[in-house]
Design an enzyme around this catalytic site. Structure first.
Site, mmCIF file in Angstrom:
data_model
loop_
_atom_site.group_PDB
_atom_site.id
_atom_site.type_symbol
_atom_site.label_atom_id
_atom_site.label_comp_id
_atom_site.label_asym_id
_atom_site.label_seq_id
_atom_site.Cartn_x
_atom_site.Cartn_y
_atom_site.Cartn_z
ATOM 1 N N ASN A 32 0.919 -1.019 -0.180
ATOM 2 C CA ASN A 32 0.293 -0.280 -0.322
ATOM 3 C C ASN A 32 0.903 1.539 -0.051
ATOM 4 O O ASN A 32 2.095 1.337 0.496
ATOM 5 C CB ASN A 32 -0.848 -0.061 0.705
ATOM 6 C CG ASN A 32 -0.601 -0.099 2.404
ATOM 7 O OD1 ASN A 32 0.891 0.448 2.516
ATOM 8 N ND2 ASN A 32 -1.117 -0.913 3.603
ATOM 9 N N ASP B 74 -6.263 -7.461 1.433
ATOM 10 C CA ASP B 74 -6.653 -8.048 1.794
ATOM 11 C C ASP B 74 -7.226 -9.076 0.208
ATOM 12 O O ASP B 74 -7.324 -9.778 -0.573
ATOM 13 C CB ASP B 74 -7.512 -8.738 2.820
ATOM 14 C CG ASP B 74 -6.873 -8.541 4.405
ATOM 15 O OD1 ASP B 74 -5.078 -7.996 4.140
ATOM 16 O OD2 ASP B 74 -7.912 -8.228 4.448
HETATM 17 N N1 LIG Z 1 -11.375 4.258 0.429
HETATM 18 C C1 LIG Z 1 -11.902 4.120 -0.988
HETATM 19 N N2 LIG Z 1 -12.301 4.556 -1.774
HETATM 20 C C2 LIG Z 1 -12.551 3.530 -2.668
HETATM 21 N N3 LIG Z 1 -11.354 2.429 -3.001
HETATM 22 C C3 LIG Z 1 -10.977 2.249 -2.193
HETATM 23 C C4 LIG Z 1 -10.807 3.051 -1.292
HETATM 24 N N4 LIG Z 1 -9.840 2.035 -0.013
HETATM 25 C C5 LIG Z 1 -9.779 1.639 -0.500
HETATM 26 N N5 LIG Z 1 -10.070 1.007 -2.335
HETATM 27 C C6 LIG Z 1 -9.222 0.403 -2.644
HETATM 28 O O1 LIG Z 1 -8.991 -1.343 -2.618
HETATM 29 C C7 LIG Z 1 -7.758 -1.188 -3.095
HETATM 30 C C8 LIG Z 1 -6.693 -1.490 -1.521
HETATM 31 O O2 LIG Z 1 -6.606 -0.243 -0.291
HETATM 32 P P1 LIG Z 1 -5.707 -0.258 0.237
HETATM 33 O O3 LIG Z 1 -6.161 1.132 2.111
HETATM 34 O O4 LIG Z 1 -4.438 0.497 -0.371
HETATM 35 O O5 LIG Z 1 -5.136 -1.283 0.534
HETATM 36 P P2 LIG Z 1 -4.368 -1.628 2.557
HETATM 37 O O6 LIG Z 1 -5.811 -2.442 2.944
HETATM 38 O O7 LIG Z 1 -3.649 -3.192 1.994
HETATM 39 O O8 LIG Z 1 -3.783 -0.774 3.179
HETATM 40 C C9 LIG Z 1 -7.112 0.434 -3.384
HETATM 41 O O9 LIG Z 1 -6.491 -0.473 -4.164
HETATM 42 C C10 LIG Z 1 -9.006 0.462 -4.305
HETATM 43 O O10 LIG Z 1 -9.094 0.489 -5.353
HETATM 44 O O1 LIG Z 2 -2.072 -4.156 11.395
HETATM 45 P P1 LIG Z 2 -2.224 -4.201 11.978
HETATM 46 O O2 LIG Z 2 -3.248 -3.180 12.051
HETATM 47 O O3 LIG Z 2 -2.084 -4.273 13.170
HETATM 48 O O4 LIG Z 2 -3.485 -4.977 11.522
HETATM 49 C C1 LIG Z 2 -5.060 -5.184 11.216
HETATM 50 C C2 LIG Z 2 -5.819 -4.821 10.332
HETATM 51 O O5 LIG Z 2 -5.814 -3.724 10.637
HETATM 52 C C3 LIG Z 2 -7.036 -4.336 10.108
HETATM 53 O O6 LIG Z 2 -5.947 -4.762 8.708
HETATM 54 C C4 LIG Z 2 -7.158 -5.547 7.556
HETATM 55 O O7 LIG Z 2 -6.962 -5.307 6.266
HETATM 56 P P2 LIG Z 2 -6.316 -3.941 5.482
HETATM 57 O O8 LIG Z 2 -4.680 -3.964 5.555
HETATM 58 O O9 LIG Z 2 -7.087 -3.019 5.158
HETATM 59 O O10 LIG Z 2 -5.878 -4.538 3.895
HETATM 60 C C5 LIG Z 2 -7.999 -6.766 7.659
HETATM 61 O O11 LIG Z 2 -6.501 -7.625 7.467
HETATM 62 C C6 LIG Z 2 -8.546 -6.851 9.056
HETATM 63 O O12 LIG Z 2 -8.992 -8.457 9.108
HETATM 64 C C7 LIG Z 2 -7.523 -5.993 10.141
HETATM 65 O O13 LIG Z 2 -8.397 -6.347 11.464
#
Ligand SMILES: Nc1ncnc2c1ncn2[C@@H]1O[C@H](COP(=O)(O)OP(=O)(O)O)[C@@H](O)[C@H]1O
Ligand SMILES: O=P(O)(O)OC[C@@H](O)[C@H]1O[C@@H](OP(=O)(O)O)[C@@H](O)[C@@H](O)[C@@H]1O
Length: 490
Positions: free
Chosen positions: A202, A276
């Site tokens: 990310n 995820d």
């Molecule tokens: N606020 C949002 N609005 C629209 N799409 C989102 C938003 N947050 C995440 N996404 C979608 O989910 C994908 C992964 O989200 P991201 O937050 O970048 O990853 P992570 O959960 O690993 O931090 C993005 O590339 C986008 O397609």
């Molecule tokens: O890394 P930390 O913050 O300690 O723990 C993970 C959480 O922030 C959350 O992260 C989210 O993933 P995304 O990162 O939103 O894809 C998901 O996996 C949730 O199920 C999970 O509770």
């Protein structure tokens, strides 16, 4: 090949998911007063929901997207571990490869909300590296499962599962049995010798690796476009999908310019676990043979679906089919069915419901669907899943897969909604729809229909429409077989 064909292909794949299993617990309530001890709200909790989180959410997404999954992780021998196992079992995911350690506490992420406003997240659980004995058991599981799987997805939240020895084992297995392997990790640098197919950092993870400073909002897009290609060499991978939450994702492949996949921004409070879901879609699409940009676009479509729902959720295969097909008549979730039904009830519409396989749509189907629609205002058609047809009619059926049958039915003017169902009877759908009229074709009598008592109990009426004689899918299949099996092959 169009995007949807990869979806059909990946339902035959078996994916190994490894990483930190978490229990996401949602405590929801209301609040009308402040606490006497400190100026904080008192929340009267009225619901508690357990959901698989972290790597368990990745495993749950793989399963809901229709592929088989073996999930490797370590939990504690505590109540939270049992609750987490239950959430996985409810989703049809085996917990046989979850190692329970007496030395560890299961990772718990507890969220407390009042009137849908998140107030607090409380974390608990072990994050230190797993001990050598548990490591040995995990290595044993890896050695056993890796060669049998088509792809591996790593969800490394830095909680002690992906130790140097585990990563080394994966690297050795990958040399011996090369597979699609996609990594989502808080410590991506640890994977540079694994020969991975793709990474999904990310924004935070990407700028940390690139050693550049953090920007805000849309400014991040140009910054990542300028710098992101370096990730390919830094981690030694073929593809890097940098996700930028509300700003979508940017894809880097060797010898190709960066490719931007925008998203429709929603509130970040809905985006838990979107990463995820993205990494699950990316792994499946790449393993099914999709090229980088298409695989990332499919992954982005999966993430776009989960960000429309609150909390940690998964993307279903049918929701993804609907999103990629742009089919407005397809209702993929029971939740959206409830919403649509409510709207029609508000408009005092008379709702007609029927269900069936609709394999090789023929004149009999089209005639009865047209007559069914004339009995009310709205015609909803429940469509059997491929698996339920195999159970009802044998291993050679259906001829047309579910996504094709849904698209063909949706093209009929008489049909307002199509909704797939996997159960052996449409009773669950009937309970939601509460149709005014339940219709079947004349090849049935009311006595043959187990749904009749339920319809009557709900105040509906059952109508059997005239049978269009000598026309059926089975007759068509037989005619084709008899005609063509006599002809010399071309
Ligand atoms: N606020 C949002 N609005 C629209 N799409 C989102 C938003 N947050 C995440 N996404 C979608 O989910 C994908 C992964 O989200 P991201 O937050 O970048 O990853 P992570 O959960 O690993 O931090 C993005 O590339 C986008 O397609
Ligand atoms: O890394 P930390 O913050 O300690 O723990 C993970 C959480 O922030 C959350 O992260 C989210 O993933 P995304 O990162 O939103 O894809 C998901 O996996 C949730 O199920 C999970 O509770």
């Amino acid at each position: 090949m169009i995007a949807q064909q990869y979806l059909d292909k990946w339902t035959n794949l078996h994916v190994l998911a490894i990483g930190e299993a978490m229990l996401d617990c949602y405590l929801e309530g209301t609040s009308n007063r402040l606490c006497r001890e400190a100026p904080v709200p008192i929340v009267d909790i009225n619901s508690l929901k357990d959901v698989p989180g972290g790597a368990a959410n990745t495993a749950a997404n793989i399963a809901r997207l229709g592929a088989s999954v073996s999930f490797l992780s370590v939990i504690g021998t505590d109540l939270e571990g049992d609750r987490l196992k239950r959430t996985l079992q409810e989703r049809g995911i085996s917990t046989h490869n979850l190692i329970a350690s007496t030395q560890r506490q299961t990772l718990l992420k507890q969220r407390i909300s009042s009137d849908s406003q998140l107030l607090l997240r409380c974390d608990r659980g072990s994050t230190e590296n797993i001990d050598p004995q548990i490591e040995n058991q995990l290595i044993e599981n890896l050695n056993r499962l890796y060669p049998t799987c088509d792809a591996t997805v790593i969800s490394d939240y830095g909680g002690g599962i992906l130790t140097p020895r585990i990563i080394q084992t994966i690297a050795q297995l990958q040399t011996q049995y090369p597979r699609t392997i996609v990594v989502d990790s808080k410590q991506l640098k640890n994977f540079q010798f694994v020969n991975i197919t793709a990474i999904k950092p990310n924004y935070q993870q990407a700028i940390q690796l690139l050693e550049i400073s953090a920007l805000k909002g849309k400014e991040r897009i140009q910054q990542i476009v300028d710098w992101g290609a370096k990730l390919l060499d830094l981690i030694n991978t073929q593809l890097a999908a940098v996700t930028l939450d509300a700003e979508g994702a940017i894809i880097f492949e060797r010898n190709n310019p960066p490719y931007i996949i925008p998203s429709h921004p929603t509130s970040n409070s809905q985006a838990t676990g979107a990463g995820d879901t993205f990494v699950s879609g990316l792994t499946l699409a790449l393993a099914a043979g999709a090229a980088g940009k298409l695989a990332a676009s499919i992954a982005s479509a999966t993430a776009a679906i989960v960000v429309t729902q609150p909390g940690t959720t998964t993307c279903s295969l049918s929701a993804l089919h609907q999103s990629l097909s742009g089919n407005q008549k397809l209702v993929v979730s029971r939740e959206s069915l409830v919403t649509s039904i409510q709207e029609h009830r508000n408009w005092k519409h008379k709702i007609v419901f029927t269900n069936g396989c609709f394999d090789l749509l023929h004149l009999g189907h089209v005639t009865y669907l047209k007559q069914a629609k004339q009995l009310g205002d709205i015609l909803i058609v429940g469509v059997n899943s491929d698996e339920s047809i195999r159970q009802l009619k044998g291993a050679n059926r259906p001829v047309n897969c579910l996504s094709d049958r849904l698209a063909i039915l949706s093209a009929l003017e008489s049909v307002d909604y199509v909704i797939p169902f996997a159960e052996s009877t449409p009773s669950e759908l009937i309970k939601i729809i509460r149709p005014d009229i339940y219709v079947k074709g004349g090849d049935y009598t009311p006595e043959m229909l187990p749904e009749v008592p339920l319809i009557e109990e709900l105040g509906g009426e059952v109508k059997i429409l005239p049978y269009v004689s000598n026309i059926s899918t089975t007759a068509i299949v037989n005619r084709i077989y008899q005609t063509f099996s006599k002809l010399p092959s071309i």
